[in-house]
Design a protein around this motif. Structure first.
Motif, mmCIF file in Angstrom:
data_model
loop_
_atom_site.group_PDB
_atom_site.id
_atom_site.type_symbol
_atom_site.label_atom_id
_atom_site.label_comp_id
_atom_site.label_asym_id
_atom_site.label_seq_id
_atom_site.Cartn_x
_atom_site.Cartn_y
_atom_site.Cartn_z
ATOM 1 N N GLU A 51 0.871 -1.187 -0.040
ATOM 2 C CA GLU A 51 0.128 0.015 0.113
ATOM 3 C C GLU A 51 0.856 1.201 0.142
ATOM 4 N N GLN A 65 -1.302 4.428 -12.629
ATOM 5 C CA GLN A 65 -1.571 3.300 -11.935
ATOM 6 C C GLN A 65 -0.859 2.083 -13.032
ATOM 7 N N GLY A 77 -5.078 -3.325 -11.737
ATOM 8 C CA GLY A 77 -6.223 -3.415 -10.678
ATOM 9 C C GLY A 77 -5.776 -3.468 -9.350
ATOM 10 N N THR A 78 -4.772 -4.382 -9.187
ATOM 11 C CA THR A 78 -3.828 -4.570 -7.838
ATOM 12 C C THR A 78 -3.350 -3.109 -7.325
ATOM 13 N N TRP A 80 -4.686 -0.174 -8.188
ATOM 14 C CA TRP A 80 -5.798 0.636 -7.750
ATOM 15 C C TRP A 80 -6.422 0.108 -6.276
ATOM 16 N N ARG A 81 -6.426 -1.320 -5.908
ATOM 17 C CA ARG A 81 -6.938 -1.528 -4.717
ATOM 18 C C ARG A 81 -5.967 -1.363 -3.572
ATOM 19 N N SER A 84 -6.167 2.705 -3.072
ATOM 20 C CA SER A 84 -7.419 2.964 -2.429
ATOM 21 C C SER A 84 -7.179 3.025 -0.873
ATOM 22 N N SER A 85 -6.908 1.636 -0.582
ATOM 23 C CA SER A 85 -6.806 1.140 0.890
ATOM 24 C C SER A 85 -5.642 2.176 1.357
#
Length: 117
Positions: A51, A65, A77-78, A80-81, A84-85
């Motif tokens: 993160e 990203q 996508g990974t 992005w997750r 966001s976290s």
């Protein structure tokens, strides 16, 4: 034990987590609020190196990203997750005045270790 599920398989079903390439291990891994909490202190917020790296690459270095995913060796996508976290955790830390701790998850590899091999 089912075939293919020997030592090192991990917890439960599914694929193994891919290694995440990180630029460096953060030197500062603990942040405290300047003022002591009033009343009962809230538990700390834990952020992973993954993160932290997504936040550093996208928000600090200004990469997309997609570019960050290529550097980390994971999909967009990974990233992005993870991003966001990380953003949610930083906002929670600031708004609630909570402690933030950055910890390894176990699947991160500093790039300088790979480049030496």
């Amino acid at each position: 034990m089912p075939m293919g599920m020997g030592p090192g398989w991990g917890r439960g079903r599914g694929r193994r987590r891919k290694l995440r390439m990180i630029g460096f291990v953060p030197e500062v891994r603990h942040f405290y609020p300047a003022l002591p909490p009033m009343g009962q202190p809230k538990p700390p917020i834990f952020m992973t190196y993954e993160e932290f790296e997504a936040l550093r690459l996208v928000d600090h270095e200004g990469l997309t990203q997609e570019e960050a995913g290529k550097r980390m060796g994971v999909s967009r996508g990974t990233v992005w997750r993870a991003l966001s976290s990380a953003r949610k955790k930083v906002a929670q830390m600031l708004v609630e005045g909570r402690e933030l701790v950055i910890l390894p998850q176990g699947n991160e590899v500093p790039k300088n270790l790979i480049e030496k091999e």
